[in-house]
Write a protein that holds these residues in place. Structure first.
Motif: not given
Length: 838
Positions: A492-497, A667-674, A676-679, A710-719
């Motif tokens: 998993i590669i993070i592309a920094d826009l 980002d569209q998924m992570m910062f949705f106002p809910d 459960r957004a991070m989940e 963002h901390p969530l991305l680190k967990k996604i990288i490692k699944q």
């Protein structure tokens, strides 16, 4: 049913009707139908004036209703019940839990092909004197003549004939003049599928000379002789005369191989040499499914799969439900198949739930290879008649395995032993509109308890609620931590826009890294999936001069731009309008698109990789019955290089040659106002990443984001699901969200905004007084506060899971809503309850 002196006893039945009213309705049974009365049979009844409905008998009684005159049943529609006792108990439980009516559940449960179609029709009054037409208006006369010409017409057709929006004034005029009669045409929607077949006249097989004489008579009629010879080639009656009874498909006889003359066949039938008959057949015997039936599916479980299978069986000894947490590509499906085979060998039934139709296409093929005609498929893309066939097949025991979407839980199972909820975290299992607003995963657990069946909840990214209950020991928990075979998890590669924008490396909506990886994959003749969780070309258009944005007239949302039709659409109510050429606010012609949808991704990637074959998979491209299936088959067979899609592409699809997945806007998924957004962001990213590198080739995933740290991305990288779960659970506990509390959302809808606000405020005050201030949040307007011309206000109820009487709280909620609904001032206000909202 006879009395002691032999007279027929008066019998009444309580009927469940598909209406939102909290009661059964008692009807009188005509004397000639008394012997046909059974619990669960469908009946035809008159409800109110002129309305005819299909209901289900739930009870019989000797006593008439006390408060009204009982009407007679119009008809009992079947000898064998379509609904069993377990279903009725399940439906009642669902209605009580989700605070709706049993009639709502019946309406959702019963396929429309099993409901009567009651349609108003218009016919000419035979007693009407046509000389009186002079007293009618021109349009009324025009309608009268059209009705007379066609004998009768549906009510709805009168509007088309008159070219008016509402034909009622003219129909009323004709009724008053006694020129027409309005009546109800009632018909069963379900019609079995029949095929025309042909066979030899059985009398020709009674002696050896029968067929010889026929061929002698056809010596100078070569076309008829050819048909007869072809029939004997397809149906070897000389070897076994009994095979003649089944005959052969007429279409096959005429068209397969050398084409035959239809007129010659007709002559053979007319002369009594052949006979034509029809036969009811299954609608699932089409070429697509025939291709896969009973092909066998030999496989051996790997050591990891065998361990998981054994652990599940061990878990079932003490737990009714088990969470199977297996990484993407770990081979959960083979374990499911082995468990289903065990159930069938024991004489039971299995239900395999999938979150969406898109996911079912590949899975159905895999299951069809194993279970053949024991498998039934049930979802909304099938026709009414096809769904009725599955319903009846389950009822009659013809199907041992059902694979389907959430509505499959309503089927008439008798020997249900196993329920598999695949991708149990998916929000598609939740029904939002209309009532019952149920969650199929939760109802699968209830259905399992009622049938004493075991339940598997499978996912690479389980819902926080399910995993929490597994950790607490309420569910079993089995893990598969490695991919099947030689496959490894993708890089998993993070592309920094943000960084690329500063360096001016962005290529439209793509990072340079993603474009380079796509080109590299295509050069190696590998396939790519690009994920963008928004359909259309761009979220909205805007005037560059004054920032004016077109919005829906019925909903508080901007209109989404669709490039192919060059129009703007509302994804909430379906409203469309042409794309403006000038700003309606300032008159400027500088109208630009803002944001990115799947159409724009499709267009841009085609520009960057012109040699690639690009296809889009979203709601706009998969509306047809087999739309999903065609795109998936084309991708599977290598006719598509790049598949661009919404969340449909993330769910369980298995393609050998996909080595690259791009997530275009994390980002569209992570910062949705809910809450459960991070989940949801974690689940979506891991699931769509799981489509890459599922076989021997290594896979890559490129995630584009402006928040690379963002901390969530680190967990996604490692699944790293466990790490994500611990952090998420801590936050849920801190802010009292599920799984530590239960939520009920109450939405107040009104065309009058002020009236809706007053009703919501009064409801919230009543609930706060009786339930306490900490348990009642709101009222407040949601982010989108107007949909379909109705303004919305929400009141959220939050209840503790432990040491709290939820049943009593629900009773209080119903009482407070009843107060609002019975107050004349609020009669135009609508109140919607959503238990366990998502």
């Amino acid at each position: 049913m006879q009395t002691a002196i032999g007279e027929i006893q008066t019998l009444f039945v309580d009927v469940l009707l598909p209406v939102p009213i909290p009661k059964y309705f008692r009807y009188r049974v005509p004397s000639d139908m008394v012997e046909m009365v059974q619990k669960g049979v469908r009946v035809m009844v008159e409800f109110g004036r002129r309305r005819i409905l299909t209901g289900i008998i739930v009870e019989s009684s000797e006593f008439p209703p006390s408060s009204y005159q009982a009407k007679y049943l119009l008809d009992i529609l079947e000898e064998t019940p379509s609904v069993n006792d377990k279903q009725l108990k399940f439906w009642k439980w669902m209605a009580d839990y989700y605070l709706c009516h049993e009639g709502d559940v019946l309406q959702a449960a019963l396929p429309s092909g099993l409901k009567l179609n009651s349609q108003s029709r218009i016919q000419v009054n035979p007693d009407f004197d046509e000389e009186d037409l002079a007293d009618l208006s021109d349009k009324a006369v025009r309608l009268f003549r059209a009705v007379r010409h066609q004998q009768s017409i549906p009510y709805e057709q009168s509007a088309d004939i008159l070219e008016v929006k509402s034909p009622y004034p003219y129909i009323k005029e004709m009724i008053q003049a006694e020129a027409i009669i309005i009546y109800e045409e009632v018909k069963e929607k379900y019609k079995p599928k029949k095929v025309s077949k042909v066979r030899l006249n059985p009398t020709l097989l009674e002696n050896a000379s029968g067929l010889e004489e026929v061929f002698t008579s056809l010596a100078k009629k070569p076309k008829q002789e050819d048909i007869l010879l072809k029939y004997l080639g397809l149906v070897p009656v000389y070897n076994d005369p009994n095979v003649n009874d089944a005959g052969v498909d007429k279409k096959k006889l005429l068209e397969e191989g050398k084409e035959m003359s239809p007129s010659s066949l007709k002559t053979l039938v007319k002369n009594g040499i052949l006979e034509e008959f029809s036969e009811v057949v299954s609608r699932f015997d089409d070429a697509h499914f025939q291709l896969y039936q009973n092909m066998g599916h030999d496989f051996e479980l790997s050591e990891a799969q065998q361990n998981a299978y054994s652990q599940i069986l061990e878990s079932f000894k003490t737990k009714d439900a088990t969470v199977l947490h297996g990484v993407t590509g770990s081979g959960k499906t083979e374990i499911y198949i082995k468990l289903i085979q065990d159930v069938i060998e024991g004489g039971g039934q299995a239900l395999f739930l999938l979150p969406e139709i898109a996911l079912s296409t590949q899975m159905v093929v895999r299951l069809m290879k194993v279970f053949g005609d024991q498998l039934g498929v049930y979802h909304s893309r099938y026709s009414d008649n096809e769904r009725v066939e599955v319903w009846r097949g389950v009822n009659e025991g013809r199907f041992s395995v059902i694979v389907g979407v959430r509505s499959s839980i309503f089927l008439p199972f008798e020997d249900l032993s196993l329920i598999i909820v695949d991708e149990e975290h998916e929000t598609s299992y939740k029904q939002h509109e209309p009532a019952p607003r149920y969650h199929a995963r939760d109802m699968a657990l209830v259905l399992g308890r009622m049938h004493q069946a075991k339940v598997i909840l499978g996912s690479a990214t389980p819902s926080v609620e399910s995993y929490y209950l597994a950790q607490k020991g309420q569910f079993g928990l089995v893990s598969l931590t490695e991919r099947f075979g030689n496959a490894t998890l993708p890089e998993i590669i993070i592309a920094d826009l943000k960084k690329e924008r500063k360096q001016k490396k962005l290529k439209g909506d793509f990072s340079s890294r993603l474009v380079d990886e796509v080109r590299s994959a295509i050069d190696k003749e590998e396939q790519v999936i690009l994920f963008q969780n928004r359909r259309g070309y761009s979220p909205f258009v805007m005037c560059e001069e004054c920032s004016w944005t077109p919005t829906c007239p019925s909903c508080a949302v901007s209109l989404t731009y669709h490039i192919y039709k060059n129009d703007l659409r509302c994804h909430y109510c379906g409203y469309r309008e042409a794309t403006p050429k000038t700003c309606v606010s300032c008159g400027s012609t500088k109208i630009k698109t803002v944001g990115t949808g799947t159409q724009k991704i499709e267009e841009e990637i085609q520009n960057f990789v012109p040699a690639a074959r690009v296809q889009r998979m979203d709601q706009d491209t998969t509306r047809k019955k087999y739309g999903y299936q065609q795109i998936i088959e084309d991708f599977e067979q290598g006719h598509i290089d790049i598949l661009v899609g919404t969340q449909m592409v993330s769910k369980g699809l298995d393609f050998d040659n996909v080595t690259l997945v791009g997530i275009c806007n994390m980002d569209q998924m992570m910062f949705f106002p809910d809450f459960r957004a991070m989940e949801r962001a974690f689940q979506m990213a891991v699931q769509v990443s799981g489509r890459a590198g599922r076989k021997s080739k290594e896979g890559k995933v490129v995630i584009q984001t402006y928040n690379a740290d963002h901390p969530l991305l680190k967990k996604i990288i490692k699944q790293y699901y466990e790490g994500f779960f611990r952090v998420e659970l801590k936050e849920r506990h801190q802010y009292s969200y599920p799984p530590f509390t239960r939520l009920i959302k109450v939405t107040v809808k009104s065309e009058d905004q002020l009236l809706g606000e007053k009703a919501a405020l009064q409801l919230a005050k009543g609930l706060t007084r009786r339930l306490g201030i900490k348990r009642v949040l709101g009222p407040q307007a949601p982010t989108i506060n107007k949909i379909r011309n109705k303004y919305l206000q929400e009141v959220m109820l939050k209840f503790e899971r432990q040491n709290f009487d939820l049943l009593k709280a629900k009773g209080i909620l119903k009482e407070e809503i009843f107060i609002i609904e019975t107050e004349p001032f609020f009669k135009k206000v609508q109140i919607v309850i959503d238990v366990d909202p998502l």
